[in-house]
Design a protein around this motif. Structure first.
Motif, PDB file in Angstrom:
ATOM      1  N   GLU A  44      55.624  55.155  14.180  1.00  0.00           N
ATOM      2  CA  GLU A  44      55.946  54.114  15.162  1.00  0.00           C
ATOM      3  C   GLU A  44      54.743  53.893  16.091  1.00  0.00           C
ATOM      4  O   GLU A  44      54.349  52.747  16.349  1.00  0.00           O
ATOM      5  CB  GLU A  44      57.176  54.579  15.942  1.00  0.00           C
ATOM      6  N   ILE A  45      54.143  54.994  16.543  1.00  0.00           N
ATOM      7  CA  ILE A  45      52.966  54.891  17.404  1.00  0.00           C
ATOM      8  C   ILE A  45      51.817  54.207  16.646  1.00  0.00           C
ATOM      9  O   ILE A  45      51.115  53.345  17.192  1.00  0.00           O
ATOM     10  CB  ILE A  45      52.538  56.292  17.909  1.00  0.00           C
ATOM     11  N   SER A  46      51.662  54.580  15.373  1.00  0.00           N
ATOM     12  CA  SER A  46      50.587  53.983  14.569  1.00  0.00           C
ATOM     13  C   SER A  46      50.761  52.459  14.497  1.00  0.00           C
ATOM     14  O   SER A  46      49.810  51.703  14.725  1.00  0.00           O
ATOM     15  CB  SER A  46      50.593  54.545  13.151  1.00  0.00           C
ATOM     16  N   ASP A  47      51.989  52.027  14.162  1.00  0.00           N
ATOM     17  CA  ASP A  47      52.277  50.592  14.079  1.00  0.00           C
ATOM     18  C   ASP A  47      51.923  49.890  15.383  1.00  0.00           C
ATOM     19  O   ASP A  47      51.308  48.823  15.392  1.00  0.00           O
ATOM     20  CB  ASP A  47      53.772  50.376  13.791  1.00  0.00           C
ATOM     21  N   LYS A  48      52.336  50.521  16.491  1.00  0.00           N
ATOM     22  CA  LYS A  48      52.135  49.920  17.807  1.00  0.00           C
ATOM     23  C   LYS A  48      50.636  49.790  18.112  1.00  0.00           C
ATOM     24  O   LYS A  48      50.171  48.730  18.546  1.00  0.00           O
ATOM     25  CB  LYS A  48      52.812  50.821  18.848  1.00  0.00           C
ATOM     26  N   ILE A  49      49.892  50.865  17.847  1.00  0.00           N
ATOM     27  CA  ILE A  49      48.453  50.852  18.152  1.00  0.00           C
ATOM     28  C   ILE A  49      47.739  49.815  17.288  1.00  0.00           C
ATOM     29  O   ILE A  49      46.876  49.070  17.768  1.00  0.00           O
ATOM     30  CB  ILE A  49      47.855  52.265  17.952  1.00  0.00           C
ATOM     31  N   ILE A  50      48.132  49.727  16.009  1.00  0.00           N
ATOM     32  CA  ILE A  50      47.492  48.776  15.099  1.00  0.00           C
ATOM     33  C   ILE A  50      47.780  47.337  15.550  1.00  0.00           C
ATOM     34  O   ILE A  50      46.890  46.492  15.606  1.00  0.00           O
ATOM     35  CB  ILE A  50      47.970  49.010  13.647  1.00  0.00           C
ATOM     36  N   ALA A  51      49.039  47.094  15.944  1.00  0.00           N
ATOM     37  CA  ALA A  51      49.421  45.742  16.366  1.00  0.00           C
ATOM     38  C   ALA A  51      48.742  45.356  17.677  1.00  0.00           C
ATOM     39  O   ALA A  51      48.162  44.274  17.799  1.00  0.00           O
ATOM     40  CB  ALA A  51      50.936  45.663  16.504  1.00  0.00           C
ATOM     41  N   GLU A  52      48.789  46.285  18.662  1.00  0.00           N
ATOM     42  CA  GLU A  52      48.250  45.948  19.981  1.00  0.00           C
ATOM     43  C   GLU A  52      46.742  45.719  19.952  1.00  0.00           C
ATOM     44  O   GLU A  52      46.211  44.905  20.698  1.00  0.00           O
ATOM     45  CB  GLU A  52      48.576  47.057  20.982  1.00  0.00           C
ATOM     46  N   ASN A  53      46.043  46.463  19.098  1.00  0.00           N
ATOM     47  CA  ASN A  53      44.587  46.339  19.063  1.00  0.00           C
ATOM     48  C   ASN A  53      44.101  45.429  17.936  1.00  0.00           C
ATOM     49  O   ASN A  53      42.899  45.297  17.728  1.00  0.00           O
ATOM     50  CB  ASN A  53      43.944  47.723  18.909  1.00  0.00           C
ATOM     51  N   HIS A  54      45.063  44.801  17.215  1.00  0.00           N
ATOM     52  CA  HIS A  54      44.737  43.924  16.080  1.00  0.00           C
ATOM     53  C   HIS A  54      43.771  44.610  15.128  1.00  0.00           C
ATOM     54  O   HIS A  54      42.735  44.062  14.752  1.00  0.00           O
ATOM     55  CB  HIS A  54      44.130  42.600  16.567  1.00  0.00           C
ATOM     56  N   LEU A  55      44.110  45.868  14.755  1.00  0.00           N
ATOM     57  CA  LEU A  55      43.191  46.641  13.912  1.00  0.00           C
ATOM     58  C   LEU A  55      43.413  46.340  12.428  1.00  0.00           C
ATOM     59  O   LEU A  55      44.518  46.004  12.005  1.00  0.00           O
ATOM     60  CB  LEU A  55      43.396  48.136  14.152  1.00  0.00           C
ATOM     61  N   THR A  56      42.349  46.461  11.678  1.00  0.00           N
ATOM     62  CA  THR A  56      42.441  46.458  10.222  1.00  0.00           C
ATOM     63  C   THR A  56      42.634  47.910   9.818  1.00  0.00           C
ATOM     64  O   THR A  56      41.911  48.777  10.311  1.00  0.00           O
ATOM     65  CB  THR A  56      41.127  45.924   9.619  1.00  0.00           C
ATOM     66  N   ALA A  57      43.612  48.191   8.957  1.00  0.00           N
ATOM     67  CA  ALA A  57      43.942  49.599   8.712  1.00  0.00           C
ATOM     68  C   ALA A  57      44.262  49.879   7.248  1.00  0.00           C
ATOM     69  O   ALA A  57      44.733  49.009   6.521  1.00  0.00           O
ATOM     70  CB  ALA A  57      45.124  50.027   9.580  1.00  0.00           C
TER      71      ALA A  57
END
Lengths: 313, 267
Positions: free
Chosen positions: B192-205
């Motif tokens: 859940e934290i991973s999803d949130k961090i990826i979404a908030e920072n618009h990261l490519t993962a």
């Protein structure tokens, strides 16, 4: 009984100031060992050679007319150069750490002989204004105070500088390299560079300690560093065992830890003097210190092994 | 769309010329666009983690090219490549320095890709930032900035490693089975934290996982690997409709074998 009767408490007391002064000087070397052994997780055997290099460089420069204080800076630099060689052997040429240290140590034996031109060179306290000397200890109280003030000041200054340094970005990078090289590289830290850097700082301190010790005993000797790594490890471990609980969790925990390493060196020399005072043969001193260090190194391992068995039952 | 990661036909053989010779990567091709979140699945030894390690530069590849954000990084060493990347590992011990404090670990990550000089390792301003970042994890770590990371649980360490990985807004975030060593509840929280961090920072993962359900539920793309190659590449609407049964069918069709990982089937 007769042996006990023959012991003279006053002579033990008389030996204490010397033991403390020696402990303070070797404490600087122990700090160097602490940096490699604990922070970098690298058992560096260079120190047996770089201690004598520091002593040889300081003594030869003083004999050549250099100020004894300034000579110590060159002893530090010479030690750093030794650390650089070990570091490059390990990182650039892929030689295992322990072997890299041994290779440098052996080559330093020849280099030290070349620096001094023979196996032993004296600096008389009568001719030169030395920073510290054994002779000051047996002299008047004022001389005594001078020896202690100088060596305590040295130790405090080194502890303060190291406390600052290991709080900087570069110091953090060295600690991360020692603790978890995989994490360090993932965070963009050049682990090879920081390994070499830590070895240089460590051996610099060992060289400085050698320079001071040569002045203290009035001579540099090619064998003065023999077994230094054992004394350094003993100081680190005694410091941890005796003061570890006091240091943990404190705000300046790292500074306390370094001070406990120096205290460990002092305790080591007090114990060694005690052993001599008990009229145990001085030939057996190195055997005795090796046994003490082996015991202390084994304790955590045996504790873990024994503890696990208990947990299983 | 900008290409954030381009892998061109990379190959890697471990222990070449010995009885332990293993072709780990047999010509992997992959392109990730900015904002793509790809999940990577496959059996044991399929080359999932090996692909991530190749991108991270843990060792040099035998042939092929790797571009991150348009830069050719194929020949860059691991520590130099770190400035493009954020990484979280399977073993919670790997991502942090356990003898250092939470704030020291974060400060080290915040200097990724920069020179490390003689200025103080952590500034007061950073400390406040780290405190607020840790508060968003909701794990009570914001009051433990000076605690040693070694005292924390695996889940807490993975959460901190995620913050460290994202702190410099990397071009690519590599998650290598980062929940595999955690209990199911903690694993869900870390995901859940991973999803949130990826979404908030618009990261490519890129996220490697053993768990097919997780692979389907997370990200906008999915690739399946087998014997060192990418055998399935699913994106967009097709991925949204995907089920575990679909994946197993597809796997058998493409590879001609039955899916051999019990762990992936049972979880």
């Amino acid at each position: 009984m007769t042996i006990l009767m023959s012991l003279d408490p006053a002579s033990l007391l008389r030996s204490m100031p010397g033991a403390c002064a020696q402990g303070l000087i070797w404490g600087l070397m122990a700090l160097g060992v602490y940096i490699t052994y604990r922070l970098l997780d690298f058992a560096d055997l260079t120190v047996d050679g770089s201690l004598a290099t520091g002593g040889a460089v300081a003594v030869m420069l003083i004999r050549g007319g250099m100020n004894p204080w300034l000579a110590l800076i060159f002893a530090f630099i010479a030690g750093m150069a030794a650390g650089l060689v070990t570091g490059l052997l390990h990182t650039a040429l892929g030689i295992p750490g322990i072997l890299a240290g041994i290779l440098t140590q052996i080559s330093l034996y020849s280099i030290n002989l070349n620096i001094m031109g023979c196996s032993n060179q004296a600096v008389s306290v009568d001719k030169y204004n030395l920073v510290v000397s054994l002779r000051y200890i047996s002299d008047s109280p004022i001389s005594k105070i001078r020896v202690f003030a100088t060596s305590i000041l040295f130790c405090l200054a080194v502890v303060m500088i190291l406390y600052w340094y290991f709080g900087t970005e570069q110091g953090h990078a060295i600690r991360a390299t020692g603790c978890n090289p995989q994490m360090a590289r993932a965070q963009g830290i050049n682990t090879d560079f920081h390994t070499v850097l830590a070895l240089m700082i460590s051996n610099g301190l060992v060289g400085l300690s050698g320079g001071l010790y040569a002045q203290y005993q009035g001579a540099a000797d090619v064998n003065m560093g023999r077994g230094a790594i054992v004394i350094g490890l003993a100081a680190v471990i005694i410091g941890e065992v005796v003061f570890g609980k006091l240091c943990a969790g404190k705000y300046f925990a790292f500074a306390y830890t370094m001070l406990s390493v120096i205290a460990g060196a002092i305790i080591y020399y007090i114990v060694m003097n005690l052993v001599l005072w008990l009229k145990l043969p001085s030939d057996d001193l190195k055997l005795f210190s090796a046994i003490v260090v082996a015991l202390f190194l084994a304790i955590p391992y045996l504790k873990a092994k024994y503890g696990r068995k208990e947990a299983r039952a | 769309m900008t290409e954030m990661l381009k892998i061109e036909h990379i190959r890697k053989t471990f222990n070449p010329g010995t009885i332990n010779e293993k072709v780990a990567l047999d010509g992997v091709d992959l392109v990730l666009n900015e904002g793509d979140f790809v999940t990577v699945i496959g059996g044991n030894g399929a080359g999932k983690s090996t692909t991530l390690n190749a991108v991270a530069g843990v060792w040099p590849v035998d042939s092929g090219k790797i571009y991150i954000g348009g830069d050719d990084v194929t020949k860059l060493s691991e520590y130099k490549r770190a400035k493009y990347l954020g990484r979280v590992f399977q073993d919670p011990m790997t991502g942090t320095a356990t003898t250092m404090s939470i704030e020291e670990n974060m400060a080290i990550a915040a200097r990724r890709g920069e020179g490390r000089g003689l200025s103080w390792g952590i500034t007061r301003k950073e400390r406040a930032l780290y405190r607020s970042m840790l508060a968003t994890l909701d794990l009570g770590l914001e009051d433990r900035l000076s605690s040693k990371v070694g005292l924390l649980s695996g889940g807490q360490r993975q959460a901190i490693t995620l913050l460290m990985a994202s702190i410099k807004h990397p071009k690519l975030l590599l998650l290598d089975e980062h929940t595999a060593a955690l209990d199911p509840k903690t694993a869900a929280k870390v995901l859940e934290i991973s999803d949130k961090i990826i979404a908030e920072n618009h990261l490519t993962a890129m996220m490697v996982t053993h768990n097919m359900k997780d692979a389907i539920a997370h990200g906008n793309r999915l690739i399946m690997m087998h014997e060192g190659r990418v055998i399935l590449n699913i994106a967009g609407e097709e991925k949204k409709k995907l089920t575990v049964e679909d994946l197993l069918h597809q796997f058998e069709r493409v590879s001609g074998e039955e899916f051999a990982s019990d762990k992936a089937l049972l979880s």
